[in-house]
Design a protein around this motif. Structure first.
Motif, PDB file in Angstrom:
ATOM      1  N   LEU B  38       0.832  -1.206   0.000  1.00 60.06           N
ATOM      2  CA  LEU B  38       0.000   0.000   0.000  1.00 60.06           C
ATOM      3  C   LEU B  38       0.867   1.256   0.000  1.00 60.06           C
ATOM      4  N   VAL B  56      -8.527   6.424  -0.263  1.00 57.32           N
ATOM      5  CA  VAL B  56      -8.354   4.987  -0.069  1.00 57.32           C
ATOM      6  C   VAL B  56      -9.710   4.411   0.316  1.00 57.32           C
ATOM      7  N   THR B  58     -11.488   1.077   1.625  1.00 58.59           N
ATOM      8  CA  THR B  58     -11.086  -0.185   2.264  1.00 58.59           C
ATOM      9  C   THR B  58     -12.225  -0.690   3.129  1.00 58.59           C
ATOM     10  N   VAL B  66      -4.730   1.407   7.618  1.00 60.18           N
ATOM     11  CA  VAL B  66      -4.515   2.449   6.607  1.00 60.18           C
ATOM     12  C   VAL B  66      -4.007   3.726   7.281  1.00 60.18           C
ATOM     13  N   ILE B  78     -10.287   8.388   3.853  1.00 60.88           N
ATOM     14  CA  ILE B  78     -10.334   6.925   3.966  1.00 60.88           C
ATOM     15  C   ILE B  78     -11.801   6.512   4.023  1.00 60.88           C
ATOM     16  N   SER B 112      -4.178  -1.787  -4.719  1.00 61.16           N
ATOM     17  CA  SER B 112      -3.213  -1.384  -3.688  1.00 61.16           C
ATOM     18  C   SER B 112      -2.103  -2.402  -3.487  1.00 61.16           C
TER      19      SER B 112
END
Lengths: 347, 347
Positions: B38, B56, B58, B66, B78, B112
Motif C-alpha cells: 500500500l 483509499v 477499504t 490504513v 479513507i 493497492s
C-alpha cells in the motif's frame, strides 16, 4: 540408606533448537507426555528411596528449572556445579557429601534425559541391584540387551561363564562401527551401557582414591563446608580445579569388581532425533508429531517437535526434522541430523 | 483536478499465513523493502495529485491499518466499506463523493497490492493517460505488454489499425488457458489487464447509470450525507444493498469508448507466490528470502517470507514456500500453492 543421584547438567546440543543451552533436553517434554524427561526420571524411581534422599546435580544456571520442575525435592538437595567437568567430578561431589551424613549409603547414579518404557521392570531391577551392592565393594552397571546393531551407544562386555542374573564385566567398549555393532549383536554377551551405576558410597570413595586421587583430594578439602552456608562459594572456587573426565573413563574402565546387570525395560538414551522418532507415537503416514496445532499434509516419516500453541501446516515433506523453540525454527533432513550443531551455528 | 483512488479492501487469501484476513497482503512488506505494498502504491503516484485528492477505499476493519501506514492522508479520505461488494460499488461510492465537490474530476483507480518496477515510466504513463481522459468521455485502461503466456491474468484486446500510443479496445478476455495465452503472446495486440482505470468522474457516473442503474440509485440517495457526520452510518446501511460485482464486469465489458494504453513498466499483480518469487532478489541457490534471520543450507529455489526477528535454519528444501506470520507457519511445495486455502483451513 538408598540414595538417588540424578545428573542433570547436560546441554543437549544435538536437539537444537528444541534443546538449547538455556533449557536443555532434560527440562523439556520431548515426548509430548506433559512431563519433562527430568520429571519422568524422578517418577521412575518412586519408592526406591525417600524424597530427602533424592539428589540432583546440575549446572548453577539450571537451578531455577530444577526447582520449578521438581518442587517436591528439598532445595538443599540440588547441587550446583559452577562449570561443566563431565560426570566424574559431579559424582564425587555428591558422593563425598552424602557419605558425610550417611557413611554406608547406597547410591544409584542416573542420567536425567533417558527414556524407560517398562517402569515396573525398571524398579524391580534397581531394587535388586541395590541389594547387590549394599554392604559390598561391588560396582554394578545396568546393561541393556541390544535389539539392533546400534553404533550410537557404548557397550559393556560381560565375562563368559557367569550364572545368575548379574555378570562380571570383562571390558567397556567405545561406540562401535556398524560391522562391530553387528558382531556384538550376534555374538551375545555385549550390552548397551545405559549410564546407570549402583554402588555403595565407600566403594565410590575408594574408586576415586585409587584412580583419580586429585578429585578425591579436592572433595576431601571441602569436607568442612558441606551443609554450611559456605558450601556453594567453596564449590565455586574448587570445583573448576577438577579434571574434565567421565565416570566411565575415570573409574569404570579401570576399577575392579565391576558387574553388569543385563536388563530389558525399553530403554533409549534419546540421544538423537532418530531415537526420539522411534519412541513417539506415529500417525498413519509415519509422522511423529509433538505439538497440538501441527497439521501434516502429504508429509511422511517426519519428526516434529514444537510448542503446543505453535500453529503450522507442513505439506509435502518427507523424512524431515521440524523443530521450534523460543521462536527459532529448524527444518532439516533426518539423514543430516548429525550436522545440527553446524546448522545452529549459522544463526 | 486529478484524484487517485486506491482500492485496499482485498483479503489476499492466497498468501496465507503471510497474508491473513486480519492483515492482508496490501498491508504487508511482501518484498522485504521496508515498505508495504500500500505504501509503495501511494509513493508510485507521488506528484500526480495533491495529497488531499488521494482516496483509499477499504474495509471498515482495515481503517487503523490504513491510518497507521498512510499517516499523510487526511482521515476523511479513507472511505470504509461495511462489507465486501467487489470493485464496482467501491468505485461508485468514491466517484459519487468526489463528484459532489469536484464535478470535473479525473480519477485514476488503482489496486493497492500490485508491483511496478519502473516508477518514472509509470508516472509518465499515468500523466499522459490523465490528459487523455480529461474533459472527455473516454475510459482508459492500462494494458501491460505481455512477456510470457500468463494464464493468471485477464487480457485486453486492442482493435487493429490504431495509430499513436493509445488504442481502442475491442474486447476484454477472461484468464485464458495456456494454449490461448500462447496465441495471445504471438498474435500481438493483447495486453494484460492491470486493473488500473483512468476516467473523468462524469464518465464514471454515466457508465453506472447506463449499466448498473441500481448502484447509481443507491449513491444518488446518499448525496445528502456525504461529508457529514451521518455518512458512515448511512453507508453502513445502504452499501450492503449493492450487488457484488467487479468494475470489469459492470462497466468495462459493456461500456463504449474504452481505450487501452499499452505499457511496459515492470508490472506484476503479485497474485501468487510464484509471481512474488520472480520479483524478490534471489541468492546463489535461487532462494528468494524475505526475513533478516533466515539461513538457507543446501536449499534451492525456495521462497521464504518471515518476520525479520524470526530465526530459522532451512536445510535440504527444494522448491518450497516457507511463510510465517503471527506465529503461524506454512511449509508447502511451490507446485501446490494453489491449494493454500485448503491448507489454511486445516488449522
Amino acid at each position: 540408606m538408598n540414595h538417588l543421584v540424578i545428573m542433570a547438567g547436560g546441554v543437549g546440543s544435538r536437539f537444537w533448537p528444541m534443546s538449547t543451552p538455556a533449557k536443555p533436553k532434560q527440562f523439556i517434554d520431548v515426548l509430548g507426555t506433559g512431563r519433562t524427561l527430568l520429571q519422568l526420571t524422578v517418577e521412575r524411581f518412586a519408592g526406591i528411596c525417600p524424597i530427602e534422599n533424592v539428589w540432583v546435580v546440575t549446572s548453577v544456571k539450571y537451578k531455577e528449572l530444577v526447582k520449578e520442575q521438581l518442587p517436591e525435592i528439598p532445595e538443599s538437595n540440588i547441587l550446583l556445579e559452577p562449570c561443566m567437568r563431565n560426570t566424574a567430578p559431579c559424582i564425587a561431589y555428591v558422593a563425598w557429601k552424602i557419605k558425610q551424613k550417611d557413611a554406608d549409603a547406597n547410591l544409584v547414579i542416573s542420567p536425567s534425559d533417558h527414556l524407560v518404557m517398562d517402569v515396573p521392570e525398571f524398579r524391580r531391577v534397581v531394587c535388586k541391584g541395590l541389594e547387590f551392592v549394599a554392604g559390598s565393594d561391588r560396582i554394578l552397571t545396568l546393561g541393556v540387551l541390544p535389539v539392533r546393531p546400534e553404533t550410537g551407544y557404548g557397550y559393556i562386555k560381560a565375562q563368559a561363564g557367569g550364572d545368575g542374573d548379574i555378570l562380571e564385566v570383562e571390558s567397556f567398549k567405545e561406540k562401535p562401527d556398524i560391522q562391530t555393532a553387528k558382531y556384538y549383536l550376534t555374538a551375545g554377551g555385549y550390552y548397551w551401557n545405559a549410564g546407570i551405576f549402583l554402588w555403595n558410597v565407600q566403594t565410590i570413595e575408594k574408586a576415586f582414591r585409587d584412580n583419580e586421587p586429585g578429585i578425591a583430594a579436592i572433595f576431601d578439602s571441602l569436607q568442612s563446608v558441606f551443609y554450611t552456608v559456605e558450601e556453594q562459594r567453596a564449590i565455586d572456587r574448587k570445583f573448576p580445579e577438577c579434571p574434565n573426565i567421565s565416570i566411565d573413563y575415570a573409574v569404570m574402565e579401570r576399577a575392579e569388581n565391576i558387574y553388569v546387570f543385563p536388563v530389558s525395560f525399553g530403554w533409549s538414551d534419546l540421544g538423537t532425533w532418530g531415537s526420539l522418532y522411534e519412541q513417539v507415537v506415529k500417525d498413519l503416514d509415519s509422522n511423529a508429531v509433538v505439538g497440538q496445532n501441527v497439521r501434516m499434509v502429504e508429509s511422511k516419516g517426519c519428526i516434529v517437535h514444537v510448542p503446543d500453541d505453535k500453529k503450522m501446516v507442513l505439506q509435502g515433506l518427507e523424512e524431515y526434522i521440524v523443530a521450534e523453540e523460543n521462536g527459532v525454527l529448524l527444518v532439516c533432513r533426518k539423514t543430516d541430523e548429525q550436522r545440527i550443531k553446524e546448522f545452529s551455528s549459522k544463526l
